[in-house]
Design an enzyme around this catalytic site. Sequence first.
Site, PDB file in Angstrom:
ATOM      1  N   ARG A 157      39.120  37.957  44.013  1.00  0.00           N
ATOM      2  CA  ARG A 157      39.731  38.523  45.222  1.00  0.00           C
ATOM      3  C   ARG A 157      39.028  38.025  46.485  1.00  0.00           C
ATOM      4  NH1 ARG A 157      43.495  41.288  42.695  1.00  0.00           N
ATOM      5  NH2 ARG A 157      42.901  42.625  40.953  1.00  0.00           N
ATOM      6  N   GLY A 186      36.304  43.832  33.594  1.00  0.00           N
ATOM      7  CA  GLY A 186      35.806  45.203  33.425  1.00  0.00           C
ATOM      8  C   GLY A 186      36.822  46.071  32.706  1.00  0.00           C
ATOM      9  N   ARG A 206      27.526  44.729  35.538  1.00  0.00           N
ATOM     10  CA  ARG A 206      28.303  45.880  36.022  1.00  0.00           C
ATOM     11  C   ARG A 206      28.011  47.120  35.170  1.00  0.00           C
ATOM     12  NH1 ARG A 206      34.366  43.985  36.945  1.00  0.00           N
ATOM     13  NH2 ARG A 206      34.454  46.050  37.902  1.00  0.00           N
ATOM     14  N   ARG A 249      31.457  43.571  46.723  1.00  0.00           N
ATOM     15  CA  ARG A 249      32.517  43.147  47.654  1.00  0.00           C
ATOM     16  C   ARG A 249      32.264  43.572  49.098  1.00  0.00           C
ATOM     17  NH1 ARG A 249      37.751  43.869  43.639  1.00  0.00           N
ATOM     18  NH2 ARG A 249      37.454  41.846  42.629  1.00  0.00           N
ATOM     19  N   LYS A 275      32.008  45.882  41.768  1.00  0.00           N
ATOM     20  CA  LYS A 275      33.187  45.145  41.275  1.00  0.00           C
ATOM     21  C   LYS A 275      32.720  43.762  40.794  1.00  0.00           C
ATOM     22  CE  LYS A 275      36.223  48.340  42.017  1.00  0.00           C
ATOM     23  NZ  LYS A 275      36.874  48.979  40.870  1.00  0.00           N
ATOM     24  N   SER A 334      38.104  56.712  38.855  1.00  0.00           N
ATOM     25  CA  SER A 334      38.161  55.386  38.226  1.00  0.00           C
ATOM     26  C   SER A 334      39.172  55.391  37.085  1.00  0.00           C
ATOM     27  CB  SER A 334      36.782  55.004  37.681  1.00  0.00           C
ATOM     28  OG  SER A 334      36.916  53.983  36.718  1.00  0.00           O
ATOM     29  N   ASP A 375      41.255  47.609  45.227  1.00  0.00           N
ATOM     30  CA  ASP A 375      41.122  46.155  45.056  1.00  0.00           C
ATOM     31  C   ASP A 375      41.576  45.373  46.293  1.00  0.00           C
ATOM     32  OD1 ASP A 375      40.092  46.493  42.539  1.00  0.00           O
ATOM     33  OD2 ASP A 375      42.040  46.333  41.545  1.00  0.00           O
TER      34      ASP A 375
END
Length: 446
Positions: A406, A108, A137, A364, A360, A182, A333
Amino acid sequence: MVVLLKNTSSHQDLIVTPPTEGISLHGSVKIPGDKSISHRALMLGSIAQGKTTIQGLLLGEDPHSTAACFRMMGATISELNDTEVSIEGIGLGNLREPKGVLNAGNSGTTLRLMLGLLASHGDRFFTVTGDDSLRSRPMSRVVKPLAQMGATIWGREDNAFAPLAIRGRQLQGIHYHSPIASAQVKSCLLLAGLSAQGKTTITEPALSRDHSERMLKAFGAELSVDRETNSVTVVGRSGSLQGQNIIVPGDISSAAFWLVAAAIVPGSELLIENVGVNPTRTGILEVLAMMGADIVQENERLVTGEPVADLRVRYGKLKGCAIAGDIIPRLIDEIPILAVAAMFAEGTTTIKDAAELRVKESDRLAVTASELNRMGAKITELPDGLEITGGVTLTGCETDSYTDHRIAMSLAIAALAAKGTTTIHRAEAAAVSYPNFVSTLEKIIQ
Ligand code: S3P
């Protein structure tokens, strides 16, 4: 063997089996370069005048995507390595029209930051895309403010999703009040603002990571920051950027896996070396301290404009806490791995104001809850967060990364403290930000 990688026909499984007598984690860990800083160094080096060198670059898949895109537009970037990458920049406004489609892969940051540069490259035509995850996204968060600056961008579903097509234009500076904190939105508009007419100001509701501000200043951009209002202003067409020598610190988002691993596995002590501790990224350290974790910062220093330290972490009892508000962008994150820590804490942990996690590399919030609950966690998904009941016993089972790096690594850390074998499907996703994750894990297990 505690950790085993197994190739399937299309993917890689990570199989973790802690012995019944238990393990502990010891030694020192060198973490890979910061992903955010690596992208920015490659991009600014490409559009600067003269030579840029980068030491400590992250060799994950995401920076490779960035380098490939900028090579297609004329920048000369040496083969990527973590010793010294050199870039011959082509100068601001000089990116060439690429003959093919620019592919940002899973990244991204590559797509959104690059869009600011492409949109402001007058009269050139660009097409950009990414993998399945990136194509789902939202891009309107950057397409809309760029359109206010005069950009012409087309894409699926009313220009909201990649693939995108861009016709570069002379843009006009604006003052944009971003509805979300962001760094990708902020950085996209700052990069567009470099070549826009007049000033471009971005005000955000809470401070997001400020690597772009720091690095743009170092490259010579005319940029000012107002911390009172969380605003940053860049003056357009105020001269060229000059190549720099950048040393990339280790990524605190990668260090986070070891911080939590040592905090939850009894008897552990790790020294994590060379970690970037920029205050816009250290929410994880504040939250783990609030939970009672034993983490000490040693050898604090400043390395090419970014604060760096070594982090020593020891096992200790954790307690649940509430995580919400302005700290969220400073640990955005790290929420999946914080959820892992919370499962081993006493009491309940609530995470709120984190709806951004739904867009993300995977959703998530949904994936963290579903995959950890399979292992026996008690996690309730909230519209904008998670509620995690601590003190549970985890049992190994089959889990999936949903191709999210992640998530893959968070599941591996949870598996260290579970009973029995955990299999993480599609674990190769870790290579996006941490190619040596599994070998490091093998090295510290005792
Ligand atoms: C990043 C900003 C954050 C973060 C991402 C990297 C960056 O995204 O989640 O991993 O390098 O600017 P948002 O800006 O979308 O919050």
